[in-house]
Design an enzyme around this catalytic site. Structure first.
Site, short mmCIF file in Angstrom:
data_model
loop_
_atom_site.label_atom_id
_atom_site.label_comp_id
_atom_site.label_asym_id
_atom_site.label_seq_id
_atom_site.Cartn_x
_atom_site.Cartn_y
_atom_site.Cartn_z
N ASP A 128 -67.90 -2.36 -25.15
CA ASP A 128 -68.43 -1.48 -26.18
C ASP A 128 -68.67 -2.31 -27.43
O ASP A 128 -67.96 -3.28 -27.69
CB ASP A 128 -67.41 -0.38 -26.52
N ARG A 135 -76.42 -2.34 -22.62
CA ARG A 135 -76.50 -0.90 -22.92
C ARG A 135 -77.08 -0.78 -24.34
O ARG A 135 -76.50 -1.28 -25.29
CB ARG A 135 -75.11 -0.27 -22.90
C1 LIG Z 1 -73.12 6.07 -22.86
C2 LIG Z 1 -72.99 5.80 -24.32
C3 LIG Z 1 -72.28 4.70 -24.76
C4 LIG Z 1 -72.18 4.42 -26.12
N1 LIG Z 1 -71.54 3.27 -26.53
C5 LIG Z 1 -71.54 2.96 -27.84
C6 LIG Z 1 -71.03 1.71 -28.30
O1 LIG Z 1 -70.57 0.87 -27.52
N2 LIG Z 1 -71.05 1.45 -29.64
C7 LIG Z 1 -71.57 2.35 -30.55
O2 LIG Z 1 -71.60 2.06 -31.75
N3 LIG Z 1 -72.06 3.55 -30.13
C8 LIG Z 1 -72.05 3.87 -28.82
N4 LIG Z 1 -72.57 5.07 -28.41
C9 LIG Z 1 -72.88 6.13 -29.43
C10 LIG Z 1 -74.29 6.00 -29.94
O3 LIG Z 1 -74.42 4.84 -30.71
C11 LIG Z 1 -74.70 7.22 -30.81
O4 LIG Z 1 -73.82 7.34 -31.89
C12 LIG Z 1 -74.69 8.54 -30.05
O5 LIG Z 1 -75.13 8.38 -28.74
C13 LIG Z 1 -75.61 9.57 -30.73
O6 LIG Z 1 -76.92 9.12 -30.73
P1 LIG Z 1 -78.08 9.71 -29.77
O7 LIG Z 1 -78.82 8.53 -29.23
O8 LIG Z 1 -77.52 10.60 -28.76
O9 LIG Z 1 -79.09 10.42 -30.75
P2 LIG Z 1 -78.89 11.57 -31.81
O10 LIG Z 1 -80.22 11.66 -32.51
O11 LIG Z 1 -77.68 11.34 -32.64
O12 LIG Z 1 -78.64 12.88 -30.93
C14 LIG Z 1 -79.62 13.45 -30.10
C15 LIG Z 1 -79.09 14.79 -29.61
O13 LIG Z 1 -77.96 14.59 -28.77
C16 LIG Z 1 -76.97 15.57 -29.01
N5 LIG Z 1 -75.76 14.92 -29.54
C17 LIG Z 1 -75.64 13.63 -29.97
N6 LIG Z 1 -74.38 13.36 -30.33
C18 LIG Z 1 -73.69 14.50 -30.16
C19 LIG Z 1 -72.33 14.87 -30.36
N7 LIG Z 1 -71.43 14.00 -30.81
N8 LIG Z 1 -71.94 16.14 -30.06
C20 LIG Z 1 -72.83 17.04 -29.59
N9 LIG Z 1 -74.14 16.75 -29.37
C21 LIG Z 1 -74.56 15.50 -29.65
C22 LIG Z 1 -77.57 16.55 -29.98
O14 LIG Z 1 -78.22 17.55 -29.22
C23 LIG Z 1 -78.59 15.70 -30.71
O15 LIG Z 1 -79.62 16.45 -31.26
C24 LIG Z 1 -72.74 5.33 -27.07
C25 LIG Z 1 -73.47 6.42 -26.63
C26 LIG Z 1 -73.61 6.66 -25.28
C27 LIG Z 1 -74.46 7.83 -24.84
#
Ligand SMILES: Cc1cc2nc3c(=O)[nH]c(=O)nc-3n(C[C@H](O)[C@H](O)[C@H](O)COP(=O)(O)OP(=O)(O)OC[C@H]3O[C@@H](n4cnc5c(N)ncnc54)[C@H](O)[C@@H]3O)c2cc1C
Length: 313
Positions: free
Chosen positions: A130, A181
């Site tokens: 991560d 990722r």
């Molecule tokens: C598999 C995976 C691994 C990850 N690993 C890391 C990592 O190693 N380091 C790191 O910094 N970040 C990590 N993240 C988190 C990532 O960086 C984002 O903070 C997170 O995924 C929200 O961004 P989004 O791309 O979903 O877009 P957004 O624009 O934030 O969200 C899009 C839509 O997804 C839904 N959504 C998003 N988040 C939430 C929530 N918390 N609760 C409810 N609904 C939500 C909502 O419907 C929102 O409108 C990871 C995310 C995923 C999916």
């Protein structure tokens, strides 16, 4: 500002205890965390595999304060990999470098990563480091390069499109042979290292995604953003990239409708499955991503047990 406050609150033991003892807040937590024990984590894993998902298992924890704790964390991952091997689960592991002692003993941390990579390779699965906050990015990228050079081809990491440096890291790590990722980034980062506006983070995400689709090794697109998912599907089709050569990743409990739809449409979908007792920092990052979650959680935290309980957001 809200995000900044929440990320800072992730280190608060008092708030973590209050959350633990509040029944309703516990229900909000359960949306994002698959349980506290290895057995609970594995039970959730088996259920998701039965629905057609693949997984990456995260035994939550970060910033350990001794190498004994790092070793204990590695031991849980060894147990998980043993189950993955014997049960044939399609499940890799996700590990935070600071959980394996990166800040205490970088060499010891690299040894633990190498050990887990060897065991993961024997089970035929991948290890993703991560990506944590920006002071740790260079050491994490170097650790992946070093692992690849040492023959651990199954070690990759997350890269965060909000960081200015990431386009360069994507090229650097692709050249090293790592499967990456791509995510947006979950920490409250300052302006001098990270884009602040969603539009810039999303634009960078798409640019990095296009590079990975053209040149990457089994790229992993971690997002719940339906516009990005649609754009990636289109770019992949334009490049003639087979659906089996890349995957989407989503977090346990988030946008399960989209998760199911991707599987039904024949895309690869990997669920990031967190479990374990040290869930509070992970949980606060999920709250910080969506103000509506925070409001719901705050209400649950102050509600009396047995009081009104609406469905989780
Ligand atoms: C598999 C995976 C691994 C990850 N690993 C890391 C990592 O190693 N380091 C790191 O910094 N970040 C990590 N993240 C988190 C990532 O960086 C984002 O903070 C997170 O995924 C929200 O961004 P989004 O791309 O979903 O877009 P957004 O624009 O934030 O969200 C899009 C839509 O997804 C839904 N959504 C998003 N988040 C939430 C929530 N918390 N609760 C409810 N609904 C939500 C909502 O419907 C929102 O409108 C990871 C995310 C995923 C999916």
């Amino acid at each position: 500002m809200l995000r900044w406050l929440l990320i800072r609150a992730s280190g608060s033991d008092g708030l973590a205890d209050l959350t633990r003892t509040s029944g309703l807040a516990g229900r909000v937590v359960a949306r994002y965390i698959a349980g506290e024990s290895v057995d609970e984590g594995l039970a959730a894993a088996r259920a998701l595999v039965a629905e057609g998902a693949t997984l990456t298992l995260d035994h939550v924890g970060e910033f350990v304060s001794s190498m004994q704790q790092a070793e204990a964390a590695a031991e849980v991952y060894r147990t998980l990999l043993e189950h993955v091997g014997t049960e044939g689960l399609p499940a890799g592991i996700s590990v935070k470098p600071t959980q394996l002692g990166l800040l205490l003993d970088p060499e010891g941390c690299a040894r633990l990563v190498g050990d887990l990579a060897t065991r993961a390779a024997a089970a035929g699965v991948h290890v993703t480091l991560d990506m944590e906050d920006h002071p740790l990015v260079e050491t994490t990228v170097s650790l992946v390069e070093r692992s690849q050079a040492a023959g651990h081809g199954n070690v990759g990491c997350a890269v965060q499109s909000y960081l200015h440096r990431t386009a360069e890291d994507v090229r650097r790590l692709t050249a090293a042979g790592a499967s990456l990722r791509l995510c947006k980034g979950a920490y409250a980062e300052p302006e001098h290292v990270a884009f602040q506006r969603k539009v810039d983070v999303d634009r960078a995400y798409l640019e990095d995604a296009r590079y990975l689709l053209a040149h990457g090794h089994e790229p992993r697109f971690a997002t719940h953003d339906h516009r990005l998912v649609a754009a990636i599907k289109r770019s992949a089709a334009q490049l003639g990239r087979d659906r089996s050569s890349y995957e989407f990743q989503m977090l346990y409990g988030i946008r399960t409708d989209m998760q199911k739809a991707l599987i039904t449409d024949g895309y690869r979908l990997r669920v990031y499955l967190p479990f374990g007792t040290e869930w509070f920092p992970y949980f606060t990052r999920r709250l910080a991503e969506r103000p509506a979650n925070l409001l719901f959680f705050a209400r649950a935290l102050v509600a009396r047990p047995g009081g009104d309980s609406t469905a989780a957001p």
